[in-house]
Structures are given as structure tokens and as C-alpha cells.
Scaffold this active site. Structure first.
Site, short mmCIF file in Angstrom:
data_model
loop_
_atom_site.label_atom_id
_atom_site.label_comp_id
_atom_site.label_asym_id
_atom_site.label_seq_id
_atom_site.Cartn_x
_atom_site.Cartn_y
_atom_site.Cartn_z
CE LYS A 129 -3.89 2.32 0.17
NZ LYS A 129 -3.78 3.52 0.89
CD GLU A 170 -3.21 7.82 -3.76
OE1 GLU A 170 -3.70 6.69 -3.71
OE2 GLU A 170 -3.23 8.60 -2.78
O1 LIG Z 1 -5.55 4.47 -2.00
C1 LIG Z 1 -6.27 5.24 -1.41
O2 LIG Z 1 -7.46 5.06 -1.20
C2 LIG Z 1 -5.64 6.50 -0.88
O3 LIG Z 1 -4.27 6.47 -1.08
C3 LIG Z 1 -5.93 6.66 0.58
O4 LIG Z 1 -5.25 5.68 1.29
C4 LIG Z 1 -5.70 8.05 1.14
O5 LIG Z 1 -6.45 9.00 0.47
C5 LIG Z 1 -4.25 8.41 1.17
O6 LIG Z 1 -3.71 7.83 2.31
C6 LIG Z 1 -3.93 9.87 1.22
O7 LIG Z 1 -2.56 9.93 1.40
P1 LIG Z 1 -1.80 11.27 1.55
O8 LIG Z 1 -2.45 12.01 2.69
O9 LIG Z 1 -0.42 10.90 1.84
O10 LIG Z 1 -1.98 12.00 0.25
#
Ligand SMILES: O=C(O)[C@H](O)[C@@H](O)[C@H](O)[C@H](O)COP(=O)(O)O
Length: 304
Positions: free
Chosen positions: A166, A173
């Protein structure tokens, strides 16, 4: 099957609903009395039949660590704890060892999908023993998107592998979002493309860069075509930092993810001390003009 679910916030609340829709019984616990099914963590545990499976979905860090430690006191041999939060993978071995000493199993599960997961399902990546994974499979099947299991679920490896997967997912991401964002800014700045939202919308089908993140950008531009309602200030909750740290640990070049992380840091500065130093040095060695600070940041005058 029956599940205890700790944490009924943005993620846990929808997950409870999706698991219930699949026909399972969920006893949820949250400090918010409006959403909880139990009065306390102990009450939630008491409402579950042994051997119990408890999913933890609270903010990563101290709250998750404390919750898992408390569960260690309340649960018994043969029970199973799943940490579904965005915990750092290095916490998982410690949790598994502490719980394992009492005969309690442990799985770490990276969960992706955000607030859309209720309807779309959640992408799941799990670390831990195969027997524990098998036991919790009805819950994983309820949460993952419809379709082939292997396209929305992975038993990634031993304890820690789920959260490691993850973490890397979130690093990716960061990079993807940054690339779309830079493209958006360039389209806007150049004025060559007259309808930026329509151009980005057209990328949704047929192009090489179509993706769910692009769909979400289109959605944001539909309600705010130049994103004027927002400030360019972006927080981070740790996953990007950990990804960069692991890239360093393994000597893996990760320039895109690193740059995306640093772009977030820069977004929080009204003014950049580093850029003041660059301006000062350029002035020192070349006599190049600088912009003085003036009464408020950004409104200064040019000086040579
Ligand atoms: O895959 C997901 O659904 C997202 O990644 C989720 O886990 C969350 O929105 C992030 O943790 C935000 O992460 P940041 O705060 O580091 O941008």
C-alpha cells in the site's frame, strides 16, 4: 461470518455497510455515539463470538498502535486482528509479535478506494499467514471489487507485505497526481489550448493517459473549471515519505515520487527561504535584480 470493526469514520463507516450488504454481521465500535454499535472496545469484543476476527480502521500511528495493544488485552488465543489502516509496514512485525505471544493472529491489509469504496469496492493487499488470510477471506471478498479476486485482492506476502504494497501504491499515487497536475498547469498557462477542462475530459477515452485519477480530475474541473475555489496547499499523511525512505534504503532511484513529495512541501510555503537564498546569491555574484519583501509577501518591488 461475524466481524468486529473498530473505527467508523470516512472509511470504516462505508466498509461496515459494504460488509453488511454482503450478508455478514458487523459489530462496529467508534467513539462517536451516533454511529457505534457498542459502548466500548470491551463491549464490542463481548458482543462477538469466539474465535473472533476484529478489523482495525482508525488513523495510522499512535491511535492504531494503542487500539491494537488494547485489543491484545481484550482478545484471546485463536482470535485474529486485521489492521486495515495506512500504518507503516514496520509496525506490523511488532504488532504480530505482541499479539502472537498471546496466540492472537495478525494480518496487515492495505486498503485503497477512499470514499468510493462503498459502491466500487476496495483494492486490498494483505500480509500475513495463509491460514489467517483464508479465515478472513469472506470479509476480503465482501470488500474487494466485483470480478476476479486477483484483480482486486493480493496476498502480498508475510506480515508487513500488505502495508508495504500500500505504501508503494501511494507513492505511485503521488507521482501520477503530480504529472496530471503539472499538465493541467501548463495547459492553463500557455493559453494555446482554449478549453482546458474539455481537453482533459477528452483524454478519458482512447488515450494512453486515461485512468481513474484522470476521471477524478475531470470531475473536479466540472464543478470548478480553473480550480479557483482551492488553494494550492497539499498535506501528506506519511506514505509518500516512507516510500522515498525505502527507495533510499534499497538504493532505488525514485525521482518522480520524490519530486511529487517535495512539491507538496513547497505547496505549504508562502515564500521560500531557499529561493530567497538563490536570489541573494545571484544578486551577490552577478548583481542580478532581486524582489524586495515589501509589506506583504509577493508584493515587493524589483531592485538591482
Ligand atoms: O488508496 C487510497 O485510497 C488512498 O491512497 C488513501 O489511502 C488516502 O487518500 C491516502 O492515504 C492519502 O494519502 P496522503 O495524505 O499521503 O496523500
Amino acid at each position: 461470518m461475524q466481524l468486529g470493526l473498530v473505527g467508523l469514520g470516512k472509511m470504516g463507516f462505508n466498509m461496515r455497510e459494504r460488509i453488511r450488504r454482503a450478508g455478514h454481521e458487523v459489530v462496529g465500535y467508534d467513539r462517536n455515539p451516533d454511529v457505534t454499535d457498542a459502548d466500548s472496545l470491551a463491549d464490542m469484543v463481548a458482543k462477538l463470538e469466539a474465535p473472533r476476527v476484529v478489523w482495525v480502521m482508525v488513523p495510522a500511528g499512535d491511535i492504531t498502535r494503542q487500539t491494537i495493544a488494547e485489543l491484545g488485552e481484550l482478545l484471546a488465543e485463536g482470535d485474529l486482528v486485521i489492521d486495515g489502516g495506512n500504518s507503516r509496514f514496520t509496525d506490523d512485525t511488532k504488532n504480530a509479535e505482541a499479539l502472537g505471544a498471546k496466540g492472537i493472529g495478525y494480518l496487515d491489509c492495505g486498503v485503497s478506494g477512499g470514499v468510493w469504496g462503498l459502491e466500487n469496492g476496495y483494492g486490498l493487499m494483505v500480509g500475513g499467514d495463509a491460514a489467517h488470510v483464508e479465515r478472513a477471506m469472506p470479509i476480503f471478498d465482501a470488500l474487494r471489487p466485483e470480478g476476479p479476486r486477483e484483480e482486486g485482492f493480493a496476498h502480498a506476502g508475510k506480515v508487513g507485505a500488505g502495508h508495504f504494497a500500500k505504501m508503494v501504491h501511494n507513492g505511485i499515487e503521488y507521482g501520477l497526481m503530480q504529472a496530471y497536475a503539472e499538465g493541467f498547469e501548463l495547459l492553463e498557462a500557455s493559453k494555446v489550448v482554449e478549453n482546458v477542462p474539455a481537453t482533459i475530459k477528452a483524454w478519458q477515452r482512447g488515450t494512453v493517459v486515461r485512468s481513474w485519477l484522470l476521471d477524478l480530475l475531470v470531475r473536479a474541473l466540472e464543478s470548478d473549471p480553473e480550480l479557483d475555489d482551492l488553494r494550492g496547499h497539499v498535506e501528506d499523511s506519511g506514505e509518500g515519505r516512507w516510500t522515498v525512505e525505502e527507495a533510499i534504503n534499497h538504493a532505488v532511484p525514485a525521482p518522480v515520487i520524490s519530486a511529487a513529495l517535495f512539491a507538496r512541501f513547497a505547496s505549504r510555503q508562502d515564500d521560500s527561504p531557499a529561493m530567497r537564498a538563490v536570489a541573494a546569491l545571484r544578486n551577490q555574484f552577478g548583481g542580478h535584480a532581486v524582489v524586495s519583501a515589501g509589506p506583504s509577501s509577493g508584493s515587493g518591488t524589483t531592485q538591482s
